[in-house]
Design a protein around this motif. Sequence first.
Motif, short mmCIF file in Angstrom:
data_model
loop_
_atom_site.label_atom_id
_atom_site.label_comp_id
_atom_site.label_asym_id
_atom_site.label_seq_id
_atom_site.Cartn_x
_atom_site.Cartn_y
_atom_site.Cartn_z
N LEU A 1 -6.08 1.85 -4.79
CA LEU A 1 -5.78 2.56 -4.05
C LEU A 1 -6.15 4.13 -3.98
CD1 LEU A 1 -3.67 1.84 -2.00
CD2 LEU A 1 -2.03 2.62 -4.05
N ASP A 2 -6.48 4.24 -5.19
CA ASP A 2 -6.88 5.83 -5.68
C ASP A 2 -8.74 6.07 -4.75
OD1 ASP A 2 -5.14 6.35 -7.45
OD2 ASP A 2 -5.72 5.67 -9.10
N MET A 3 -9.16 5.08 -4.75
CA MET A 3 -10.45 5.22 -4.09
C MET A 3 -9.99 5.64 -2.77
SD MET A 3 -11.73 2.07 -6.06
CE MET A 3 -13.54 1.94 -4.86
N GLY A 4 -9.02 5.45 -2.17
CA GLY A 4 -8.98 5.69 -0.52
C GLY A 4 -8.77 3.93 0.13
N CYS A 5 -7.83 4.50 1.24
CA CYS A 5 -7.66 3.09 2.72
C CYS A 5 -8.67 2.41 2.45
CB CYS A 5 -5.95 3.37 3.26
SG CYS A 5 -5.25 4.28 2.49
N ASP A 6 -9.48 3.02 3.19
CA ASP A 6 -10.51 2.82 4.17
C ASP A 6 -11.50 1.84 3.14
OD1 ASP A 6 -11.97 4.82 2.17
OD2 ASP A 6 -13.16 5.78 4.09
N THR A 7 -11.22 1.73 1.56
CA THR A 7 -11.93 0.92 0.03
C THR A 7 -11.71 -0.60 0.83
OG1 THR A 7 -11.37 2.26 -1.52
CG2 THR A 7 -12.20 0.45 -2.01
N CYS A 8 -10.44 -1.00 1.57
CA CYS A 8 -9.73 -2.12 1.76
C CYS A 8 -9.43 -2.29 3.26
CB CYS A 8 -8.79 -2.71 0.97
SG CYS A 8 -8.78 -2.83 -0.82
N LEU A 60 -3.03 -12.90 -1.95
CA LEU A 60 -1.95 -11.80 -2.03
C LEU A 60 -1.15 -13.16 -2.08
CD1 LEU A 60 -3.10 -10.66 1.04
CD2 LEU A 60 -2.91 -9.84 -1.06
N GLN A 61 -0.90 -14.37 -2.25
CA GLN A 61 0.44 -15.28 -2.43
C GLN A 61 1.41 -14.66 -3.35
OE1 GLN A 61 -0.55 -19.13 -2.15
NE2 GLN A 61 0.01 -18.94 -0.08
N CYS A 62 0.78 -14.46 -4.51
CA CYS A 62 0.90 -13.86 -6.05
C CYS A 62 1.08 -11.78 -6.56
CB CYS A 62 0.11 -14.70 -7.21
SG CYS A 62 0.19 -16.42 -6.68
N HIS A 63 0.38 -11.69 -5.85
CA HIS A 63 -0.08 -10.09 -5.89
C HIS A 63 0.39 -9.12 -4.67
CE1 HIS A 63 -1.71 -10.96 -9.32
NE2 HIS A 63 -2.43 -11.81 -9.76
N ASP A 64 1.05 -8.53 -4.97
CA ASP A 64 1.02 -6.86 -4.45
C ASP A 64 -0.15 -6.58 -4.65
OD1 ASP A 64 1.53 -4.61 -2.99
OD2 ASP A 64 4.25 -4.98 -2.96
N HIS A 66 -0.94 -2.82 -3.38
CA HIS A 66 -0.59 -2.13 -3.78
C HIS A 66 0.38 -1.38 -5.12
CE1 HIS A 66 -0.24 -2.49 0.82
NE2 HIS A 66 -1.93 -1.90 1.18
N GLN A 67 1.28 -1.77 -5.34
CA GLN A 67 2.23 -1.75 -6.11
C GLN A 67 3.12 -3.13 -6.70
OE1 GLN A 67 5.93 -0.63 -6.14
NE2 GLN A 67 4.98 -1.96 -3.81
N SER A 68 3.83 -2.14 -7.56
CA SER A 68 4.65 -3.55 -8.14
C SER A 68 5.65 -2.99 -9.59
CB SER A 68 3.61 -5.03 -8.32
OG SER A 68 4.91 -5.77 -9.53
N ALA A 69 6.36 -3.53 -9.91
CA ALA A 69 7.02 -2.93 -10.78
C ALA A 69 6.93 -4.15 -12.04
CB ALA A 69 8.47 -2.79 -10.31
N ALA A 70 6.49 -4.89 -11.79
CA ALA A 70 5.81 -5.63 -12.77
C ALA A 70 4.07 -5.59 -12.98
CB ALA A 70 6.31 -7.41 -12.48
N LEU A 73 0.07 -6.10 -10.84
CA LEU A 73 0.60 -6.07 -9.40
C LEU A 73 1.35 -7.62 -9.30
CD1 LEU A 73 -2.29 -4.41 -8.05
CD2 LEU A 73 -0.17 -3.64 -8.74
N MET A 74 2.20 -8.45 -9.52
CA MET A 74 3.13 -9.19 -9.50
C MET A 74 3.79 -8.85 -8.54
SD MET A 74 0.36 -11.78 -11.25
CE MET A 74 1.80 -12.80 -10.76
N ALA A 75 4.27 -10.32 -7.43
CA ALA A 75 5.19 -9.95 -6.26
C ALA A 75 6.09 -9.93 -6.60
CB ALA A 75 5.31 -11.82 -5.92
N ARG A 76 7.08 -9.27 -6.72
CA ARG A 76 8.29 -9.35 -6.64
C ARG A 76 9.92 -9.93 -7.27
NH1 ARG A 76 12.96 -6.25 -2.65
NH2 ARG A 76 14.88 -6.13 -4.32
#
Length: 236
Positions: A1-8, A60-64, A66-70, A73-76
């Motif tokens: 994310l720190d590298m900029g949105c256009d990384t992905c 993406l089925q298991c990880h978020d 962009h960000q996560s509280a866990a 970057l595990m899914a909520r």
Amino acid sequence: LDMGCDTCHVTHKTGAESTTENRFHLTKGAPALCVDCHDPKDAALQKAHQGQPFGTANCLQCHDPHQSAAPKLMARFLHPPFADKSCETCHAAAKDGKVVLTQDRVKDLCVTCHDEQAKKIESAKVQHPGAAGDCTDCHNPHGGKSPGFLQPDPVSACLACHSDQAEQFKKAHLHQPAFTQGCATCHEPHGGENLHLLRASSPNKLCLECHGPDVNPKKLESEHLNAIFDGKVRLP
């Protein structure tokens, strides 16, 4: 994310209408995009995934992404066996780089813990044909952004089969609960007693659950949710 949105991501769409790349404007789909940085041959990653062939899975089925509280970057919301790292509950050791389940049929595996849902599907007065298939047709077995782990989300999971409603959803003005919370706000997804799988015996009763003069949802203070339809549906 720190590298900029256009990384992905790219500004314009990159693929067919139904693909992950197109939907999120990604330079590649998962897992191809993820493994550009996260090597599936890395010993630490293999250990963290308990030897399961994650290199060909949809991360993406298991990880978020962009960000996560866990951590990691595990899914909520996580399926308890997965959250407890009890992979052996559902999986045998991988064979020839492919996932192996402890049961031959997906549904047979799910009902070892969720027998109450199987009974509901079989005994429902009004059947939902979609619920007669494999549970993983609608649910991600590992986790997701919403309770029940509907994939890819609580709305799209239903619209994949219900093309008429999918066309309606392209219109400008949508009923907020259906659009953001999912079709199961008003419909019984596993089968029910009422026409059109409605959660109430008539459309009037259905609407008045939220819009009636005596609306008094049960507040679940600790979860910051309101429960309606006798606690069967939970909303913010």
